[in-house]
Design a protein around this motif. Structure first.
Motif: not given
Length: 231
Positions: A169-196
């Motif tokens: 809510d804070i991010l949307e109110n403060k940044l409005e059209e400047k911000i894009l939120f990631a899909p839910r599957g990309f909000n946790n650190c993935r071991a595959t990203s750590v490995g790559e």
């Protein structure tokens, strides 16, 4: 070249095995168990499913923070132990960098991890020519300070991490059209990203020492703060 990677920086525990250009196994668990209870069984189940032994792994990789103090210690100690036993390299990866790596080619990526008290662990990353660069070092700051900085410096950013969910809510109110939120599957650190990321560091000759690799907390633990108060 096979890489075993883990992340225990949040309530989610995740492990993965990468082999050359592909992911051959990944396991994530968001459950009300401590990392000491779930990490080793997860790794064993994954390795058994792939018919691999610890000696088959060429690189051990782990997220080193920021994040949960206890979780990070467990993940790092586990990978350091495996690397020591197998006499293989260990490589530590910033949790924030791994989060940003979840979102390739999004220009400016700002991962945010909840640090409580209206604060987030964050850094600013930029994709240039298919490569991820850290342009603002990992830090801890008030959400409102971060939104002010974004408004002053950027026209469009993509964000991810559990901090973006808690303070949406804070991010949307403060940044409005400047911000894009990631899909839910990309909000946790993935071991595959750590490995790559570990493979990229290994190819540059950047490896760590399993005797000295330690968490990067960005702030003192609660126990350390209480200790300092008593001094």
């Amino acid at each position: 070249m096979k890489v075993l990677a883990v992340d225990t920086s949040s309530v989610v525990a995740t492990c993965a095995v990468l082999d050359k250009e592909k992911i051959i196994g990944e396991y994530s668990l968001n459950q009300d168990l401590s990392h000491s209870e779930k990490l080793s069984p997860m790794i064993k189940e994954l390795m058994d499913s792939l018919k691999l032994k610890i000696q088959d792994i060429d690189i051990f990789a782990t997220a080193i923070g920021p994040g949960s103090f206890t979780g990070l210690r467990i993940g790092i100690a586990t990978m350091n132990s495996y690397a020591h036993v197998a006499n293989r390299p260990v490589i530590g990866i910033s949790t924030l960098e791994a989060l940003a790596f979840n979102l390739p080619n999004n220009d400016i990526v700002i991962p945010m991890m909840d640090a409580r008290r209206d604060r987030v662990y964050t850094g600013i990353y930029k994709w240039i020519g298919g490569e991820l660069f850290n342009i603002i070092e990992p830090t801890i700051m008030k959400v409102t300070e971060l939104t002010d900085f974004i408004n002053d410096n950027y026209e469009k950013v993509t964000v991810n991490g559990d901090g973006t969910l808690k303070y949406k809510d804070i991010l949307e109110n403060k940044l409005e059209e400047k911000i894009l939120f990631a899909p839910r599957g990309f909000n946790n650190c993935r071991a595959t990203s750590v490995g790559e990321l570990a493979i990229l560091k290994y190819n540059k000759g950047e490896i760590d020492n399993y005797f000295t690799l330690a968490p990067e907390y960005l702030r003192e633990s609660q126990a350390q703060r209480e200790f300092n108060k008593r001094q």
